[in-house]
Design an enzyme around this catalytic site. Structure first.
Site, short mmCIF file in Angstrom:
data_model
loop_
_atom_site.label_atom_id
_atom_site.label_comp_id
_atom_site.label_asym_id
_atom_site.label_seq_id
_atom_site.Cartn_x
_atom_site.Cartn_y
_atom_site.Cartn_z
N HIS A 28 0.71 -1.19 -0.13
CA HIS A 28 0.06 0.12 0.15
C HIS A 28 1.10 1.20 -0.01
CE1 HIS A 28 -2.85 2.85 2.34
NE2 HIS A 28 -3.42 2.63 1.24
N HIS B 139 -0.65 10.63 -2.64
CA HIS B 139 -1.83 10.60 -2.29
C HIS B 139 -2.73 11.55 -2.03
CE1 HIS B 139 -5.14 9.30 0.81
NE2 HIS B 139 -5.04 8.25 0.11
#
Length: 243
Positions: free
Chosen positions: A6, A48
């Site tokens: 991730h 992100h």
């Protein structure tokens, strides 16, 4: 069951940096999950948040900074700079590295808060330029983006990304819109939801699995993949189960 790192090996290294990606690859994981956005001058970058405040020592929004300006900030600042200087990578930089790796890349298109003009086209062009078409899965919370990607490249694998607790009848939904994968949050995921996806031939990749109880549960339910901050731990555990 496949293990995706991730934002790279984000449990130990600064997220979405080339360092985190290289360290993830060293764990033997099956894939990497990352996020893409566009700078002011149209460069696809891997980050992100829409703002750089949390993940670098800078401030401001990705959309308001040129790529040259963005590269001045250190992504390792959140780790106290112990790894040196880790700039926000361009997606092209990642692709150049990834083309020689035996990894699947899950590319999250970040258009849920700010809809970047041409992000889908630019990202897909880079995937094609470096021959990664068979080594990627596109996903997004904004399903308009993945529908657009299917229009541009019908053969590309896409996943419907859902927040907790997910979507009822998700297998039918993904099949109807030609999404090959369902990416639910682990909190609230049920065996019935996994079984529904099985019924329609949809792969289930679950985020973000960071504890052993959750890992054991999704493995028992037959999920296809887990997205985790700790790829080394998860990969070793899955390998031990599959021996």
């Amino acid at each position: 069951m496949k293990v995706f790192a991730h934002r790279g090996y984000s449990g130990r290294y600064p997220e979405n940096t080339m360092l985190a990606f290289r360290k993830a690859a060293e764990t033997g994981c099956d894939g990497i999950e990352l996020d893409v956005q566009l700078t002011k001058d149209g460069t696809v970058v891997v980050i992100h948040d829409e703002s750089i405040d949390r993940t670098t020592d800078g401030t401001g929004f990705v959309k308001d900074l040129t790529y040259e300006e963005l590269r001045k900030y250190n992504g390792d600042a959140v780790c106290g700079g112990i790894h040196g200087f880790e700039p926000v990578p361009s997606f092209e930089e990642y692709c150049i590295w990834a083309k020689d790796q035996d990894l699947i890349t899950n590319i999250e298109i970040k258009t849920g808060v700010y809809y970047y003009e041409g992000l889908e086209e630019k990202t897909l062009e880079l995937v094609g330029r470096y021959g990664l078409e068979d080594k990627v899965i596109f996903s997004s919370f904004n399903h308009t983006s993945i529908s657009r990607l299917k229009e541009l490249a019908p053969q590309i694998r896409c996943g419907a990304l859902l927040d907790h607790p997910g979507l009822g009848n998700a297998g039918y939904y993904c099949d109807k819109y030609d999404f090959q994968c369902y990416h639910p949050g682990v909190k609230g995921l049920t065996k019935d939801a996994v079984d529904n996806c099985r019924r329609y031939g949809i792969q289930v990749n679950v985020w973000t699995v960071n504890d052993m109880a959750a890992l054991e549960q999704v493995y028992e339910w037959g999920c296809d993949g887990v997205i985790t901050n700790f790829p080394e731990v998860c990969k070793r555990w899955v390998q031990s189960k599959e021996l």
